[in-house]
Write a protein that holds these residues in place. Sequence first.
Motif, mmCIF file in Angstrom:
data_model
loop_
_atom_site.group_PDB
_atom_site.id
_atom_site.type_symbol
_atom_site.label_atom_id
_atom_site.label_comp_id
_atom_site.label_asym_id
_atom_site.label_seq_id
_atom_site.Cartn_x
_atom_site.Cartn_y
_atom_site.Cartn_z
ATOM 1 N N UNK A 35 0.822 -1.213 0.000
ATOM 2 C CA UNK A 35 0.000 0.000 0.000
ATOM 3 C C UNK A 35 0.853 1.259 0.000
ATOM 4 N N UNK A 36 2.069 1.169 0.545
ATOM 5 C CA UNK A 36 2.954 2.333 0.523
ATOM 6 C C UNK A 36 3.524 2.567 -0.874
ATOM 7 N N UNK A 37 3.636 1.507 -1.655
ATOM 8 C CA UNK A 37 4.125 1.631 -3.028
ATOM 9 C C UNK A 37 3.011 2.035 -3.986
ATOM 10 N N UNK A 38 1.802 1.547 -3.729
ATOM 11 C CA UNK A 38 0.659 1.870 -4.585
ATOM 12 C C UNK A 38 -0.598 1.918 -3.723
ATOM 13 N N UNK A 39 -1.013 3.126 -3.401
ATOM 14 C CA UNK A 39 -2.226 3.351 -2.614
ATOM 15 C C UNK A 39 -3.394 3.464 -3.591
#
Length: 304
Positions: A35-39
């Motif tokens: 989720x930190x790479x792609x929210x």
Amino acid sequence: MSRLAVLVPGGSGQLGKDLSAVGAERDAAVRATSSSELDITRAGAVLEGVTELVETARAEGRTPVVINAAAYTAVDAAEDDEHRAFAVNADGPRVLAAVCSSRRVPLIHVSTDYVFAGDATTPYEPDAPLGPRSAYGRTKAAGEDAVLGSGASAWVVRTAWVYGEGGSNFVRTMARLASEGVDPSVVDDQRGSPTWTVDLASGLLELASVIAAGDGPRRRVLHCTGGGETTWYEFARAVFEEVGADPDRVSPCTTAEFPRPAPRPAYSVLSNASWREAGLTPLRPWRDALSAFVRAGKNSLVDS
């Protein structure tokens, strides 16, 4: 069969990790993002991620597909944090589906048995009326609606009672209790179908391959779980057996004796008929999958 390039939002979880592992065995280029790479609630991040997927697929002669494994899955916490759960489970899939539609990328969205009321007596078919009784279930149902109403080339795959390597799940909890000498009481009046993430990942990638080949199932909602059904109590006894502990150490209790903030479906067995009718390979029986899971991770099963 088409060579796949797969983007997996929510890729740091149990399912995402196994999508990467199984994908590597099948020559699928899987990019599993945390989720930190792609929210998925941020449109700009989603557009960037899907655009990169399309460009990578084009450069490598692959067909792009998105498998959304991102979800707010803290079922009890969602009762007091439904706004956040809705953002991840409904708003995020809406954004993801809109971008997939604009870039003409097929989307497979993973959903849950919790969208049903749990008062059935026979396995739920995909077109059964929804009736979620928890915040988690309501937000996941809203996510399904968002995806299916987006105009994207999208499929919803519901699953249930998922466990895998890493993270916290029922199997690892029971294995830890067995090793610590704890004799648990486990509810015996909730029925479902345990599903190993390795098997689920295999099924989702098979579906992705069929879609990429232009033969996507006519039915846009499918059910995919381990074969058969059981109760949490029977499931716990099976885990104890598999790790070499006495299953009689597990005792049954009722849901009323073990209250939780979020209501659980009493019956959430999902019919896999739609999966078979689509020509997809049924997942193995849940008991066989459990044995394979324990054998595969015997040395690390209670480490986390």
